[in-house]
Design a protein around this motif. Structure first.
Motif, PDB file in Angstrom:
ATOM      1  N   ARG A 142       0.835  -1.213   0.000  1.00  0.00           N
ATOM      2  CA  ARG A 142       0.000   0.000   0.000  1.00  0.00           C
ATOM      3  C   ARG A 142       0.865   1.258   0.000  1.00  0.00           C
ATOM      4  O   ARG A 142       0.629   2.206  -0.762  1.00  0.00           O
ATOM      5  CB  ARG A 142      -0.916   0.000   1.227  1.00  0.00           C
ATOM      6  CG  ARG A 142      -1.920   1.163   1.252  1.00  0.00           C
ATOM      7  CD  ARG A 142      -2.320   1.529   2.669  1.00  0.00           C
ATOM      8  NE  ARG A 142      -1.188   1.973   3.471  1.00  0.00           N
ATOM      9  CZ  ARG A 142      -0.627   3.182   3.366  1.00  0.00           C
ATOM     10  NH1 ARG A 142      -1.106   4.073   2.510  1.00  0.00           N
ATOM     11  NH2 ARG A 142       0.397   3.498   4.140  1.00  0.00           N
ATOM     12  N   ALA A 143       1.887   1.277   0.857  1.00  0.00           N
ATOM     13  CA  ALA A 143       2.759   2.455   0.973  1.00  0.00           C
ATOM     14  C   ALA A 143       3.579   2.673  -0.295  1.00  0.00           C
ATOM     15  O   ALA A 143       3.814   3.817  -0.698  1.00  0.00           O
ATOM     16  CB  ALA A 143       3.679   2.290   2.184  1.00  0.00           C
ATOM     17  N   LYS A 144       4.022   1.592  -0.900  1.00  0.00           N
ATOM     18  CA  LYS A 144       4.812   1.709  -2.138  1.00  0.00           C
ATOM     19  C   LYS A 144       3.983   2.364  -3.238  1.00  0.00           C
ATOM     20  O   LYS A 144       4.471   3.256  -3.951  1.00  0.00           O
ATOM     21  CB  LYS A 144       5.269   0.316  -2.587  1.00  0.00           C
ATOM     22  CG  LYS A 144       6.110   0.315  -3.846  1.00  0.00           C
ATOM     23  CD  LYS A 144       7.486   0.896  -3.582  1.00  0.00           C
ATOM     24  CE  LYS A 144       8.406   0.736  -4.763  1.00  0.00           C
ATOM     25  NZ  LYS A 144       9.764   1.271  -4.521  1.00  0.00           N
ATOM     26  N   ILE A 145       2.747   1.937  -3.385  1.00  0.00           N
ATOM     27  CA  ILE A 145       1.884   2.520  -4.409  1.00  0.00           C
ATOM     28  C   ILE A 145       1.574   3.973  -4.092  1.00  0.00           C
ATOM     29  O   ILE A 145       1.585   4.837  -4.975  1.00  0.00           O
ATOM     30  CB  ILE A 145       0.597   1.683  -4.546  1.00  0.00           C
ATOM     31  CG1 ILE A 145       0.934   0.296  -5.111  1.00  0.00           C
ATOM     32  CG2 ILE A 145      -0.427   2.391  -5.441  1.00  0.00           C
ATOM     33  CD1 ILE A 145      -0.197  -0.695  -5.056  1.00  0.00           C
ATOM     34  N   GLU A 146       1.345   4.294  -2.819  1.00  0.00           N
ATOM     35  CA  GLU A 146       1.046   5.665  -2.425  1.00  0.00           C
ATOM     36  C   GLU A 146       2.220   6.598  -2.723  1.00  0.00           C
ATOM     37  O   GLU A 146       2.020   7.796  -2.973  1.00  0.00           O
ATOM     38  CB  GLU A 146       0.708   5.725  -0.934  1.00  0.00           C
ATOM     39  CG  GLU A 146       0.242   7.102  -0.473  1.00  0.00           C
ATOM     40  CD  GLU A 146      -0.026   7.153   1.022  1.00  0.00           C
ATOM     41  OE1 GLU A 146      -0.837   7.996   1.449  1.00  0.00           O
ATOM     42  OE2 GLU A 146       0.580   6.341   1.763  1.00  0.00           O
ATOM     43  N   SER A 147       3.432   6.064  -2.709  1.00  0.00           N
ATOM     44  CA  SER A 147       4.617   6.895  -2.929  1.00  0.00           C
ATOM     45  C   SER A 147       4.820   7.269  -4.395  1.00  0.00           C
ATOM     46  O   SER A 147       5.622   8.155  -4.711  1.00  0.00           O
ATOM     47  CB  SER A 147       5.869   6.172  -2.425  1.00  0.00           C
ATOM     48  OG  SER A 147       6.200   5.071  -3.271  1.00  0.00           O
ATOM     49  N   LYS A 148       4.115   6.617  -5.285  1.00  0.00           N
ATOM     50  CA  LYS A 148       4.283   6.881  -6.713  1.00  0.00           C
ATOM     51  C   LYS A 148       3.397   8.053  -7.142  1.00  0.00           C
ATOM     52  O   LYS A 148       2.217   8.101  -6.798  1.00  0.00           O
ATOM     53  CB  LYS A 148       3.963   5.626  -7.528  1.00  0.00           C
ATOM     54  CG  LYS A 148       4.985   4.514  -7.332  1.00  0.00           C
ATOM     55  CD  LYS A 148       4.690   3.311  -8.192  1.00  0.00           C
ATOM     56  CE  LYS A 148       5.808   2.282  -8.111  1.00  0.00           C
ATOM     57  NZ  LYS A 148       7.062   2.720  -8.751  1.00  0.00           N
ATOM     58  N   ILE A 149       3.972   8.960  -7.903  1.00  0.00           N
ATOM     59  CA  ILE A 149       3.277  10.157  -8.355  1.00  0.00           C
ATOM     60  C   ILE A 149       3.303  10.219  -9.886  1.00  0.00           C
ATOM     61  O   ILE A 149       4.339   9.975 -10.507  1.00  0.00           O
ATOM     62  CB  ILE A 149       3.932  11.432  -7.777  1.00  0.00           C
ATOM     63  CG1 ILE A 149       3.936  11.386  -6.242  1.00  0.00           C
ATOM     64  CG2 ILE A 149       3.217  12.678  -8.273  1.00  0.00           C
ATOM     65  CD1 ILE A 149       2.557  11.406  -5.614  1.00  0.00           C
ATOM     66  N   ILE A 150       2.169  10.559 -10.479  1.00  0.00           N
ATOM     67  CA  ILE A 150       2.089  10.751 -11.927  1.00  0.00           C
ATOM     68  C   ILE A 150       2.139  12.243 -12.228  1.00  0.00           C
ATOM     69  O   ILE A 150       1.338  13.023 -11.696  1.00  0.00           O
ATOM     70  CB  ILE A 150       0.790  10.148 -12.493  1.00  0.00           C
ATOM     71  CG1 ILE A 150       0.768   8.640 -12.268  1.00  0.00           C
ATOM     72  CG2 ILE A 150       0.643  10.467 -13.984  1.00  0.00           C
ATOM     73  CD1 ILE A 150      -0.536   7.986 -12.668  1.00  0.00           C
ATOM     74  N   SER A 151       3.092  12.662 -13.056  1.00  0.00           N
ATOM     75  CA  SER A 151       3.216  14.069 -13.435  1.00  0.00           C
ATOM     76  C   SER A 151       2.368  14.324 -14.679  1.00  0.00           C
ATOM     77  O   SER A 151       2.704  13.867 -15.772  1.00  0.00           O
ATOM     78  CB  SER A 151       4.677  14.424 -13.706  1.00  0.00           C
ATOM     79  OG  SER A 151       5.447  14.288 -12.533  1.00  0.00           O
ATOM     80  N   LEU A 152       1.288  15.048 -14.517  1.00  0.00           N
ATOM     81  CA  LEU A 152       0.406  15.369 -15.634  1.00  0.00           C
ATOM     82  C   LEU A 152       0.955  16.555 -16.429  1.00  0.00           C
ATOM     83  O   LEU A 152       0.923  16.572 -17.657  1.00  0.00           O
ATOM     84  CB  LEU A 152      -0.994  15.678 -15.113  1.00  0.00           C
ATOM     85  CG  LEU A 152      -1.658  14.573 -14.291  1.00  0.00           C
ATOM     86  CD1 LEU A 152      -2.998  15.047 -13.745  1.00  0.00           C
ATOM     87  CD2 LEU A 152      -1.840  13.315 -15.128  1.00  0.00           C
TER      88      LEU A 152
END
Length: 227
Positions: A142-152
Protein backbone atom coordinates in the motif's frame (compact mmCIF):
# COMPACT_ATOMS: atom_id res chain seq x y z
CA UNK A 1 -3.56 -19.42 -36.64
CA UNK A 2 -0.88 -19.26 -39.34
CA UNK A 3 2.76 -18.87 -38.35
CA UNK A 4 3.10 -15.40 -39.86
CA UNK A 5 -0.03 -14.25 -38.01
CA UNK A 6 1.27 -15.70 -34.74
CA UNK A 7 4.61 -13.98 -35.22
CA UNK A 8 2.91 -10.67 -36.05
CA UNK A 9 0.77 -10.92 -32.92
CA UNK A 10 3.87 -11.55 -30.85
CA UNK A 11 5.76 -8.57 -32.27
CA UNK A 12 2.76 -6.25 -31.92
CA UNK A 13 2.54 -7.13 -28.23
CA UNK A 14 6.12 -5.98 -27.69
CA UNK A 15 7.83 -9.38 -27.67
CA UNK A 16 10.96 -10.15 -29.64
CA UNK A 17 10.78 -12.86 -32.33
CA UNK A 18 11.94 -16.25 -31.05
CA UNK A 19 15.64 -17.03 -31.51
CA UNK A 20 16.86 -19.52 -34.07
CA UNK A 21 16.22 -20.15 -37.73
CA UNK A 22 12.55 -19.52 -38.67
CA UNK A 23 10.77 -22.83 -39.04
CA UNK A 24 13.30 -24.79 -36.99
CA UNK A 25 12.21 -26.90 -34.01
CA UNK A 26 13.83 -24.47 -31.55
CA UNK A 27 12.19 -21.48 -33.27
CA UNK A 28 8.76 -23.11 -33.25
CA UNK A 29 9.08 -24.06 -29.59
CA UNK A 30 10.12 -20.51 -28.76
CA UNK A 31 7.11 -19.18 -30.63
CA UNK A 32 4.76 -21.53 -28.77
CA UNK A 33 6.28 -20.62 -25.39
CA UNK A 34 6.00 -16.91 -26.13
CA UNK A 35 2.36 -17.24 -27.22
CA UNK A 36 1.52 -19.22 -24.08
CA UNK A 37 3.11 -16.52 -21.95
CA UNK A 38 1.23 -13.86 -23.90
CA UNK A 39 -2.11 -15.60 -23.29
CA UNK A 40 -1.51 -15.60 -19.53
CA UNK A 41 -0.56 -11.92 -19.25
CA UNK A 42 -2.59 -8.75 -18.97
CA UNK A 43 -1.78 -6.64 -22.03
CA UNK A 44 -1.70 -3.27 -20.23
CA UNK A 45 0.39 -4.17 -17.18
CA UNK A 46 2.27 -7.36 -18.02
CA UNK A 47 0.98 -8.96 -14.82
CA UNK A 48 -0.82 -12.28 -14.79
CA UNK A 49 -4.36 -12.00 -16.15
CA UNK A 50 -7.53 -13.23 -14.47
CA UNK A 51 -7.46 -16.66 -16.10
CA UNK A 52 -3.88 -17.27 -15.01
CA UNK A 53 -4.67 -15.96 -11.51
CA UNK A 54 -7.67 -18.26 -11.06
CA UNK A 55 -5.65 -21.30 -12.09
CA UNK A 56 -2.86 -20.39 -9.66
CA UNK A 57 -5.37 -19.72 -6.87
CA UNK A 58 -6.87 -23.20 -7.27
CA UNK A 59 -3.42 -24.79 -7.17
CA UNK A 60 -2.40 -22.82 -4.10
CA UNK A 61 -5.46 -23.55 -2.02
CA UNK A 62 -5.05 -27.23 -2.83
CA UNK A 63 -1.39 -27.07 -1.78
CA UNK A 64 -2.29 -25.40 1.52
CA UNK A 65 -4.89 -28.06 2.23
CA UNK A 66 -2.30 -30.81 1.70
CA UNK A 67 0.79 -29.21 3.25
CA UNK A 68 -0.65 -26.93 5.93
CA UNK A 69 1.75 -24.14 4.92
CA UNK A 70 0.31 -20.62 5.24
CA UNK A 71 -0.69 -18.63 2.17
CA UNK A 72 -2.05 -15.10 1.94
CA UNK A 73 -4.36 -13.66 -0.70
CA UNK A 74 -4.45 -9.88 -1.08
CA UNK A 75 -7.01 -8.04 -3.19
CA UNK A 76 -6.37 -4.40 -4.08
CA UNK A 77 -8.72 -1.81 -5.53
CA UNK A 78 -7.65 1.61 -6.81
CA UNK A 79 -9.33 4.34 -4.77
CA UNK A 80 -11.66 6.70 -6.66
CA UNK A 81 -10.61 5.30 -10.02
CA UNK A 82 -13.83 6.33 -11.75
CA UNK A 83 -13.17 9.90 -10.67
CA UNK A 84 -9.72 9.72 -12.28
CA UNK A 85 -11.18 8.51 -15.58
CA UNK A 86 -13.96 11.08 -15.53
CA UNK A 87 -11.61 13.96 -14.67
CA UNK A 88 -8.47 13.18 -16.66
CA UNK A 89 -9.57 10.63 -19.28
CA UNK A 90 -8.75 7.01 -19.98
CA UNK A 91 -5.16 7.68 -21.05
CA UNK A 92 -4.34 8.90 -17.54
CA UNK A 93 -6.47 6.08 -16.15
CA UNK A 94 -4.21 3.61 -17.96
CA UNK A 95 -1.18 5.34 -16.48
CA UNK A 96 -2.65 4.90 -13.01
CA UNK A 97 -3.23 1.20 -13.64
CA UNK A 98 0.35 0.74 -14.83
CA UNK A 99 1.74 2.65 -11.84
CA UNK A 100 -0.18 0.39 -9.44
CA UNK A 101 1.06 -2.69 -11.29
CA UNK A 102 4.66 -1.46 -11.02
CA UNK A 103 4.29 -0.80 -7.31
CA UNK A 104 2.82 -4.24 -6.76
CA UNK A 105 5.53 -5.97 -8.78
CA UNK A 106 8.23 -4.08 -6.85
CA UNK A 107 7.05 -5.53 -3.53
CA UNK A 108 6.60 -9.23 -4.24
CA UNK A 109 8.93 -12.22 -4.17
CA UNK A 110 9.66 -14.38 -7.22
CA UNK A 111 7.35 -17.08 -5.83
CA UNK A 112 4.41 -14.66 -5.47
CA UNK A 113 1.86 -14.08 -8.22
CA UNK A 114 0.64 -10.51 -8.77
CA UNK A 115 -2.29 -10.22 -11.19
CA UNK A 116 -4.70 -7.74 -12.66
CA UNK A 117 -8.09 -9.35 -12.19
CA UNK A 118 -10.43 -6.54 -13.25
CA UNK A 119 -10.51 -2.97 -14.51
CA UNK A 120 -9.03 -1.36 -11.40
CA UNK A 121 -8.71 -4.49 -9.27
CA UNK A 122 -5.53 -6.40 -8.58
CA UNK A 123 -4.65 -9.45 -6.52
CA UNK A 124 -1.54 -11.19 -5.31
CA UNK A 125 -1.08 -14.75 -4.08
CA UNK A 126 1.69 -15.08 -1.49
CA UNK A 127 2.60 -18.72 -0.80
CA UNK A 128 4.34 -19.60 2.46
CA UNK A 129 3.62 -16.19 4.00
CA UNK A 130 3.58 -16.55 7.80
CA UNK A 131 0.63 -14.83 9.51
CA UNK A 132 3.02 -12.70 11.56
CA UNK A 133 4.20 -11.00 8.36
CA UNK A 134 0.83 -10.60 6.62
CA UNK A 135 0.00 -7.08 7.75
CA UNK A 136 3.57 -5.91 7.14
CA UNK A 137 3.53 -7.22 3.57
CA UNK A 138 0.15 -5.68 2.80
CA UNK A 139 1.15 -2.33 4.29
CA UNK A 140 4.41 -2.29 2.35
CA UNK A 141 2.50 -2.72 -0.91
CA UNK A 142 0.00 0.00 0.00
CA UNK A 143 2.76 2.45 0.97
CA UNK A 144 4.81 1.71 -2.14
CA UNK A 145 1.88 2.52 -4.41
CA UNK A 146 1.05 5.66 -2.43
CA UNK A 147 4.62 6.89 -2.93
CA UNK A 148 4.28 6.88 -6.71
CA UNK A 149 3.28 10.16 -8.36
CA UNK A 150 2.09 10.75 -11.93
CA UNK A 151 3.22 14.07 -13.43
CA UNK A 152 0.41 15.37 -15.63
CA UNK A 153 2.10 18.72 -16.29
CA UNK A 154 5.17 20.44 -14.79
CA UNK A 155 2.90 21.87 -12.11
CA UNK A 156 0.15 19.25 -11.83
CA UNK A 157 0.70 15.89 -10.18
CA UNK A 158 -1.62 13.00 -9.41
CA UNK A 159 -1.27 10.70 -6.43
CA UNK A 160 -2.56 7.13 -6.38
CA UNK A 161 -3.79 5.08 -3.44
CA UNK A 162 -5.28 1.63 -3.05
CA UNK A 163 -7.41 -0.17 -0.51
CA UNK A 164 -6.18 -3.65 0.38
CA UNK A 165 -8.02 -6.64 1.82
CA UNK A 166 -6.41 -9.92 2.76
CA UNK A 167 -7.21 -13.40 4.00
CA UNK A 168 -5.19 -16.51 4.74
CA UNK A 169 -6.19 -19.81 3.19
CA UNK A 170 -7.52 -22.19 5.85
CA UNK A 171 -4.75 -24.70 6.59
CA UNK A 172 -5.44 -28.42 6.40
CA UNK A 173 -8.96 -27.66 5.14
CA UNK A 174 -10.37 -28.51 1.73
CA UNK A 175 -11.70 -25.07 0.86
CA UNK A 176 -12.37 -23.45 -2.54
CA UNK A 177 -10.92 -20.47 -4.43
CA UNK A 178 -14.26 -18.66 -4.35
CA UNK A 179 -14.51 -18.87 -0.55
CA UNK A 180 -10.94 -17.64 -0.18
CA UNK A 181 -11.68 -14.69 -2.46
CA UNK A 182 -14.87 -13.91 -0.54
CA UNK A 183 -12.90 -13.65 2.68
CA UNK A 184 -10.35 -11.30 1.13
CA UNK A 185 -13.16 -9.29 -0.49
CA UNK A 186 -14.84 -8.79 2.89
CA UNK A 187 -11.65 -7.23 4.19
CA UNK A 188 -11.36 -5.05 1.09
CA UNK A 189 -14.88 -3.75 1.68
CA UNK A 190 -13.91 -3.04 5.29
CA UNK A 191 -10.85 -1.07 4.16
CA UNK A 192 -13.02 1.03 1.85
CA UNK A 193 -15.71 1.62 4.44
CA UNK A 194 -13.10 2.74 6.97
CA UNK A 195 -11.82 5.49 4.69
CA UNK A 196 -9.78 3.85 1.88
CA UNK A 197 -5.99 3.94 1.46
CA UNK A 198 -5.58 1.32 4.15
CA UNK A 199 -5.04 -2.41 4.62
CA UNK A 200 -7.40 -4.78 6.40
CA UNK A 201 -6.63 -8.44 7.01
CA UNK A 202 -8.75 -11.03 8.74
CA UNK A 203 -8.56 -10.51 12.52
CA UNK A 204 -7.19 -14.01 13.03
CA UNK A 205 -4.88 -15.94 10.72
CA UNK A 206 -6.82 -19.15 11.29
CA UNK A 207 -10.14 -18.71 9.56
CA UNK A 208 -13.30 -20.27 10.88
CA UNK A 209 -14.34 -23.21 8.75
CA UNK A 210 -17.57 -22.45 6.95
CA UNK A 211 -20.41 -24.89 6.46
CA UNK A 212 -19.52 -25.16 2.78
CA UNK A 213 -15.91 -26.02 3.62
CA UNK A 214 -17.07 -28.64 6.10
CA UNK A 215 -19.16 -30.14 3.31
CA UNK A 216 -16.15 -30.21 1.01
CA UNK A 217 -14.01 -31.80 3.71
CA UNK A 218 -16.48 -34.46 4.87
CA UNK A 219 -17.71 -35.07 1.34
CA UNK A 220 -14.16 -35.90 0.35
CA UNK A 221 -13.73 -38.16 3.36
CA UNK A 222 -16.94 -40.03 2.76
CA UNK A 223 -16.24 -40.59 -0.91
CA UNK A 224 -12.76 -41.81 -0.04
CA UNK A 225 -14.18 -44.28 2.50
CA UNK A 226 -16.63 -45.68 -0.02
CA UNK A 227 -13.98 -46.55 -2.62
Amino acid sequence: MKLDQALQLLVQSGHKPPPGAPGSVAWLQGLIDALCDLSSRDALTGLANRRSFEAALAREIDRVARSGEPALLLILDIDHFKRVNDTYGHVVGDQVIRIVAEGLADCVRPMDLPARVGGEEFAVILPNCPPAFGQTVAERIRAKIESKIISLTPTQHLGVTVSVGGAFAPQWVRSSPSLWCERADLQLYRAKSEGRNRTCLEPTPVSLVSAEEKGLLFGNTLSGDSE
